[in-house]
Structure formats: C-alpha cells, structure tokens
Design an enzyme around this catalytic site. Structure first.
Site, mmCIF file in Angstrom:
data_model
loop_
_atom_site.group_PDB
_atom_site.id
_atom_site.type_symbol
_atom_site.label_atom_id
_atom_site.label_comp_id
_atom_site.label_asym_id
_atom_site.label_seq_id
_atom_site.Cartn_x
_atom_site.Cartn_y
_atom_site.Cartn_z
ATOM 1 N N GLY A 193 0.810 -57.769 -10.933
ATOM 2 C CA GLY A 193 -0.363 -56.996 -11.354
ATOM 3 C C GLY A 193 -0.161 -56.609 -12.799
ATOM 4 O O GLY A 193 0.622 -57.232 -13.539
ATOM 5 N N HIS A 246 -15.071 -65.417 -41.287
ATOM 6 C CA HIS A 246 -14.391 -66.697 -41.094
ATOM 7 C C HIS A 246 -13.098 -66.702 -41.893
ATOM 8 O O HIS A 246 -13.104 -66.223 -43.043
ATOM 9 C CB HIS A 246 -15.283 -67.849 -41.544
ATOM 10 C CG HIS A 246 -14.590 -69.178 -41.473
ATOM 11 N ND1 HIS A 246 -14.326 -69.810 -40.264
ATOM 12 C CD2 HIS A 246 -14.059 -69.971 -42.442
ATOM 13 C CE1 HIS A 246 -13.676 -70.938 -40.517
ATOM 14 N NE2 HIS A 246 -13.506 -71.060 -41.820
HETATM 15 N N1 LIG Z 1 -2.654 -52.136 -19.644
HETATM 16 C C1 LIG Z 1 -3.114 -51.236 -18.785
HETATM 17 O O1 LIG Z 1 -4.208 -50.723 -18.906
HETATM 18 C C2 LIG Z 1 -2.263 -50.824 -17.633
HETATM 19 C C3 LIG Z 1 -0.915 -51.133 -17.606
HETATM 20 C C4 LIG Z 1 -0.186 -50.778 -16.484
HETATM 21 C C5 LIG Z 1 -0.791 -50.095 -15.438
HETATM 22 N N2 LIG Z 1 -2.094 -49.798 -15.493
HETATM 23 C C6 LIG Z 1 -2.753 -49.110 -14.352
HETATM 24 O O2 LIG Z 1 -1.836 -48.946 -13.308
HETATM 25 C C7 LIG Z 1 -2.403 -49.443 -12.104
HETATM 26 C C8 LIG Z 1 -1.320 -49.927 -11.195
HETATM 27 O O3 LIG Z 1 -0.729 -51.120 -11.703
HETATM 28 P P1 LIG Z 1 0.112 -52.059 -10.754
HETATM 29 O O4 LIG Z 1 0.452 -53.273 -11.526
HETATM 30 O O5 LIG Z 1 1.186 -51.281 -10.098
HETATM 31 O O6 LIG Z 1 -0.905 -52.384 -9.603
HETATM 32 P P2 LIG Z 1 -1.938 -53.588 -9.445
HETATM 33 O O7 LIG Z 1 -2.800 -53.208 -8.310
HETATM 34 O O8 LIG Z 1 -2.542 -53.964 -10.735
HETATM 35 O O9 LIG Z 1 -1.033 -54.830 -9.022
HETATM 36 C C9 LIG Z 1 -0.239 -54.848 -7.893
HETATM 37 C C10 LIG Z 1 0.105 -56.288 -7.582
HETATM 38 O O10 LIG Z 1 1.106 -56.286 -6.586
HETATM 39 C C11 LIG Z 1 0.785 -57.275 -5.623
HETATM 40 N N3 LIG Z 1 1.455 -56.908 -4.376
HETATM 41 C C12 LIG Z 1 1.115 -55.943 -3.471
HETATM 42 N N4 LIG Z 1 2.017 -55.913 -2.465
HETATM 43 C C13 LIG Z 1 2.944 -56.861 -2.741
HETATM 44 C C14 LIG Z 1 4.116 -57.322 -2.084
HETATM 45 N N5 LIG Z 1 4.508 -56.778 -0.937
HETATM 46 N N6 LIG Z 1 4.823 -58.316 -2.655
HETATM 47 C C15 LIG Z 1 4.440 -58.859 -3.843
HETATM 48 N N7 LIG Z 1 3.340 -58.476 -4.487
HETATM 49 C C16 LIG Z 1 2.593 -57.487 -3.961
HETATM 50 C C17 LIG Z 1 -0.731 -57.255 -5.562
HETATM 51 O O11 LIG Z 1 -1.224 -58.456 -5.011
HETATM 52 C C18 LIG Z 1 -1.058 -57.101 -7.039
HETATM 53 O O12 LIG Z 1 -1.072 -58.349 -7.693
HETATM 54 C C19 LIG Z 1 -3.370 -50.521 -12.549
HETATM 55 O O13 LIG Z 1 -4.400 -50.685 -11.621
HETATM 56 C C20 LIG Z 1 -3.880 -50.003 -13.847
HETATM 57 O O14 LIG Z 1 -5.017 -49.231 -13.615
HETATM 58 C C21 LIG Z 1 -2.839 -50.158 -16.577
#
Ligand SMILES: NC(=O)c1ccc[n+]([C@@H]2O[C@H](COP(=O)([O-])OP(=O)(O)OC[C@H]3O[C@@H](n4cnc5c(N)ncnc54)[C@H](O)[C@@H]3O)[C@@H](O)[C@H]2O)c1
Ligand SMILES: Cc1cc2nc3c(=O)[nH]c(=O)nc-3n(C[C@H](O)[C@H](O)[C@H](O)COP(=O)(O)OP(=O)(O)OC[C@H]3O[C@@H](n4cnc5c(N)ncnc54)[C@H](O)[C@@H]3O)c2cc1C
Length: 479
Positions: free
Chosen positions: A180, A444
């Site tokens: 994620g 550009h």
């Molecule tokens: N650049 C940014 O704006 C930024 C950066 C970091 C975090 N965040 C915020 O933090 C929130 C949380 O981020 P996150 O990355 O923890 O959550 P996320 O929901 O973005 O991603 C979690 C990922 O983990 C996977 N997953 C779930 N269970 C799993 C398992 N058992 N095994 C393997 N993969 C599994 C999911 O399929 C998903 O792809 C985000 O939704 C975002 O709002 C934002």
C-alpha cells in the site's frame, strides 16, 4: 477526582485536533485539548515527514546508480546507513520541535495529557483522576497500524512505521508486508538504499490503483527494483533474536524459506476508537465508527464531531487539517452548525515514479455509471522532458464527463505526479471543462505537456475535437 467543565473538549492533539483547537478557540476560551501520547503529531513524528526524509536519501542514492546514463562516472560511493538514519531523525526532530513549540505556547489550562474515554454522553474521563464535562466534543484520535496475527510471530523483529525510524542503521534485508502507500514508499526507499527487499501483498492490490493498465505497469516497474508479489502465498513466519524466517511461494523458485533482518508490517491502519468506550457516548455506531455527516463532521444530531484519520473518510494530512478546521469551528459555534463543500479526493504516493489519484476514478464506478465518462490516455515513455531526465516511465488516465465535458478525475503513475496532480485537483475542485484546461498556458519543455496530450485525447473521446495526430507540430518536440 479533578472535575473540569468546558465548552469544547478535543480528544487527540494530532493535525486534526490542533486545527480543531485553533478554530474552536475563535469562539470560546473554555476548551481543553487532551493528548494520550507524546505531543508532536503522527505526521511529524512517524508519518509524512520521516518517510519523506528516507525517500530523499534514497533518491540521492538512486541518482548515483544512474549517473552513468548521463556520462557521469562515480568511481566510489557508499550508503552509510547510520548517517542516513541520523539525518532522518535530526530533521524529523526539527519538524516535531516546531509542533512542540506551538503546543508550549498554549495556555496550561487548555491542555492535558492522558487517555480520554466516554463515561456518559458529554462526559469524559481522562486517566483515573480527571473528569471533564464538555458541552461539545471533537474526536480526533487518529489511526494505528493493523498487525495481522501471522506477522506477530516475527516478535521483536516486527517493525511498524514508528519503530522503523528508530533503527540505529539500515538493515541488510527486510520483508515488507503490504504494497500500500506506506509499504511501497518505505520499501522502495530501503531498496534504493541497498537493503535487500521482498514485498508481499494480498488480493493483487497495489497502492489502491484502480485502473488495471496502470496497476500492471506499476507492478512491472517496481518488480524491476525488488521482488514484489501483490498476491503472495505466505506459509509461515518465524521470528528469532537474529531475524525472521519467511516461507512463501516464490513466483519462479516455488516454496522457499528466506531469512530477513526484519519484517515491516504495512497492511493498513484502523481508527483509534476502541479505547474511547463509545458505548457510553450515546452516539449511533455503524461498523465500529460513529455515523458522521461528511459536510459538517457532526455525529448524528449530537454535539460530537469526528475528524481526521479517526473517521477514515480521507486519511491524509490536508484532509485532517480541513476536517479539524471545519469541526472545530462547528463545535465552537454550536448549535449553529455549518456545512462546507468537501475537497476533491486527492492523494499522492511518493514512490518513483509517483502515483496520484484525483476525483472520480471511473474503474471504481458501477458499470452503469461508467458510461457517463470518457477517458484520455497518455504514456510518458516518449514524453520530451521526461526522456531528457531519464524519467520517462509511466502513464496517465484522465476522465471527463460526457455532455458537460467537465474534468472529473485522473489516475497517474509517472514523473512529477505530485505536481501534475495538483493542477488536476485544482481543475477538478473548480469544475473546469477539458476545453478550459486546454486553453491554459503550457510551457516548453515540461512534463505538463504530457498532461496536455492526455487532455487532447480526452477531448477527442468527448467528441469535442478531432483525433490526435502523431508529432503534433504545435506542441514542440516530445510534447
Ligand atoms: N503519501 C501519502 O499520502 C501517505 C503515505 C503513507 C500513508 N498514508 C496514509 O496512511 C494510510 C495507511 O497506509 P497503509 O499503506 O498502511 O495502508 P493501505 O490500505 O494503503 O495499504 C495496505 C496494503 O496492505 C495489503 N494487505 C492487507 N493485509 C495484508 C496481508 N495480510 N498481507 C499482505 N498484504 C496485506 C492491502 O492489500 C494493501 O495493499 C493510507 O491509506 C494513507 O491514507 C498516506
Ligand atoms: C508512514 C506514514 C506516512 C504518511 N505520509 C503521508 C504523506 O506523505 N502525506 C499525507 O497527506 N499523509 C500521510 N500520512 C497520513 C497522515 O499522517 C495522517 O492522515 C494524519 O497524520 C492524521 O492526522 P490525525 O490528526 O487524524 O491523527 P494523529 O496525528 O495521529 O493524531 C491523533 C492523536 O490522538 C491521540 N489519541 C488517540 N487516542 C486518544 C485518546 N483516547 N485520548 C487522547 N488522545 C488520544 C494520539 O496519541 C495522537 O496524538 C502518512 C501516515 C503514515 C503512517
């Protein structure tokens, strides 16, 4: 028992809580900010800022690896993991201390440290000794990482987004669970800093990308840098004092067991609501979250407001600040609760290439709704400025509404997506038509010219213009 009576109590002094405090203070001086943990905010301490600091170091290392493409030969260089982490913490601490400075400036009777919970509607307990009667309450308690049971077996070798930044030096290897936002940003940065990374996902998801073509493209790109399986079959995890052994089905090698220094769990976050004893709050709860009106942030017809990551409406920083301001103002002016138009959905993932999502994403709509929209597509592979900089990877899909030709949304995987996404978010927020966007100046040679080509393609698909011709003479080379 210390008893306090206030007009507005704010639970949580993160970004949402602090902005709520500032907004409520314009209406009353009888307010209380309650913080269970250390002051300083998630963003500054363990979120946005330290992660971007790690990425900044990684970008520099990546530049060294690729400098030969430009004819620049760097004979000797190395990543000093200890120094990378030291700079990260030094700069991170500066950001935290600027938050602490503003907390220090608050009147003593406005702030309190302790964990808040409801003991009755409008009444909170903070720790064991303090009771607060609050006419209005803003819940701004943020979110915490989910840790799937299987990953707990990593024991003391389990890292989360907070403990990772406390490592004295970079590890040699790490298994990242969750491709994620958190997992990809941190995992790719570690990989570029020389850490051996494997990344394991679930169900084919990749940073929430909705479009299949963009997701496949991104999957290929990341796999060129480190092993990433978005639908991994992990059999077993065993932690020890020395590291973590993970048994999984490798795409080429079959079932294997590999050893890593650490396991980073980045599998999503859940709102910090469990400790609030919401059953005593009188609020209507659905799926463990109080029912909240997104335009006022008010929970039902109560005098309670729910903001930031805690309501999971849009868990990113600028939304936490927006919601905090709105709810703080409403809590202050209560019962004259006002509504505000929401910001257009907008998020950026700071990988390389970056990923961005803006507004309505057509692949996420029901098939019957998708017919209302048309798509414009563009690949960065031959885009002039992107090629100049050797950053010509990625693609963009733009969506426009048929009939009105209003720009509706976009998904990007490409260079400078954080900047392109701002232009697109502003266009979506002000409901610009695609024609109006195309009438704007484009310099550009810039990466934004790629956006123009995508907009022209979208205009064609909206039946507003003839098809695109290759090597458009008006555009300049690589436009
Ligand atoms: N650049 C940014 O704006 C930024 C950066 C970091 C975090 N965040 C915020 O933090 C929130 C949380 O981020 P996150 O990355 O923890 O959550 P996320 O929901 O973005 O991603 C979690 C990922 O983990 C996977 N997953 C779930 N269970 C799993 C398992 N058992 N095994 C393997 N993969 C599994 C999911 O399929 C998903 O792809 C985000 O939704 C975002 O709002 C934002
Ligand atoms: C690794 C990482 C990177 C990120 N990068 C970005 C990024 O680049 N861009 C972006 O936009 N967003 C990013 N985010 C998301 C962003 O950090 C959050 O959306 C934002 O910080 C949420 O702010 P908040 O005020 O809702 O919560 P927080 O800042 O977490 O504040 C909540 C506060 O409530 C306190 N609290 C909890 N329960 C209680 C209680 N019962 N009593 C009293 N106090 C309590 C907590 O201690 C905490 O201090 C990132 C997140 C992570 C984890």
């Amino acid at each position: 028992m210390d008893k306090r009576t206030v007009d507005v109590a704010i639970i949580g002094a993160g970004t949402a809580g602090l902005t709520a405090y500032n907004a409520a203070r314009k209406h009353t001086d009888k307010l209380l900010l309650i913080e269970a943990g250390p002051f300083g905010t998630t963003c500054a301490r363990v979120g946005c800022m330290p992660s971007k600091l790690l990425i900044a170091a990684a970008d520099n290392a990546h530049g060294m690896v690729h400098s030969h493409l430009f004819g620049i030969e760097v004979k000797e260089w190395q990543v000093n993991g200890r120094r990378v982490m030291e700079r990260l913490r030094r700069e991170r601490d500066r950001f935290v201390s600027s938050v602490l400075d503003s907390i220090r400036d608050l009147p003593e009777h406005h702030k309190i440290q302790g964990s808040a919970r409801f003991i009755a509607p409008g009444r909170l307990a903070v720790g064991d000794d303090i009771e607060v009667d609050a006419a209005r309450i803003v819940i701004a308690t943020g979110s915490s990482p989910d840790i799937p049971e299987l990953m707990r077996a990593a024991g003391q070798r389990l890292l989360l987004n907070d403990s990772l930044f406390e490592l004295p030096s970079l590890p040699e290897s790490i298994a990242v669970f969750g491709p994620g936002v958190v997992g990809l940003e941190l995992g790719q940065a570690l990989s570029r800093l020389g850490v051996d990374v494997r990344m394991f996902g679930k169900g084919g998801e990749l940073a929430g990308i909705a479009d299949d073509d963009i997701r496949d493209y991104a999957d290929r790109c990341f796999n060129e840098e480190f092993y990433l399986d978005t639908d991994a079959a992990v059999d077993d995890i065993q932690g020890s004092d020395h590291g973590v052994s993970i048994t999984y089905e490798h795409r080429q090698k079959g079932l294997i067991t590999e050893h890593f220094d650490y396991l980073l769990a980045a599998t999503g976050r859940s709102p910090n609501l469990a400790g609030l004893d919401l059953e005593n709050s009188g609020l209507t709860i659905e799926e463990d979250i109080p029912v909240t009106d997104p335009w006022t942030l008010r929970c039902g017809d109560s005098a309670v407001f729910l903001v930031g990551d805690a309501n999971q409406l849009a868990p990113v920083l600028h939304e936490a600040a927006f919601e905090g301001r709105l709810a703080g103002d409403n809590a202050g002016r209560y019962p004259d609760v006002r509504q505000r138009e929401r910001l257009v959905p907008f998020s950026v993932v700071f990988t390389s290439p970056q990923i961005a999502r803006i507004g309505i994403l057509v692949p996420e709509l029901q098939p019957s709704e998708q017919a209302r929209y048309r798509t414009g597509t563009f690949s960065f592979e031959n885009q002039g400025r992107s090629r100049v900089m050797d950053r010509n990877r990625g693609m963009v899909k733009l969506y426009g509404e048929r009939g009105s030709c209003i720009f509706a949304g976009a998904e990007l995987f490409g260079p400078a997506a954080e900047h392109l996404a701002h232009l697109l978010a502003w266009a979506a927020q002000t409901r610009m038509t695609v024609t109006a966007m195309l009438s704007m100046p484009f310099y550009h040679p810039v990466i934004e010219e790629g956006l123009r080509t995508a907009l022209r393609d979208l205009n064609y698909h909206l039946n507003k213009a003839p098809p695109l011709v290759d090597d458009c003479l008006e555009c300049g080379p690589g436009g």
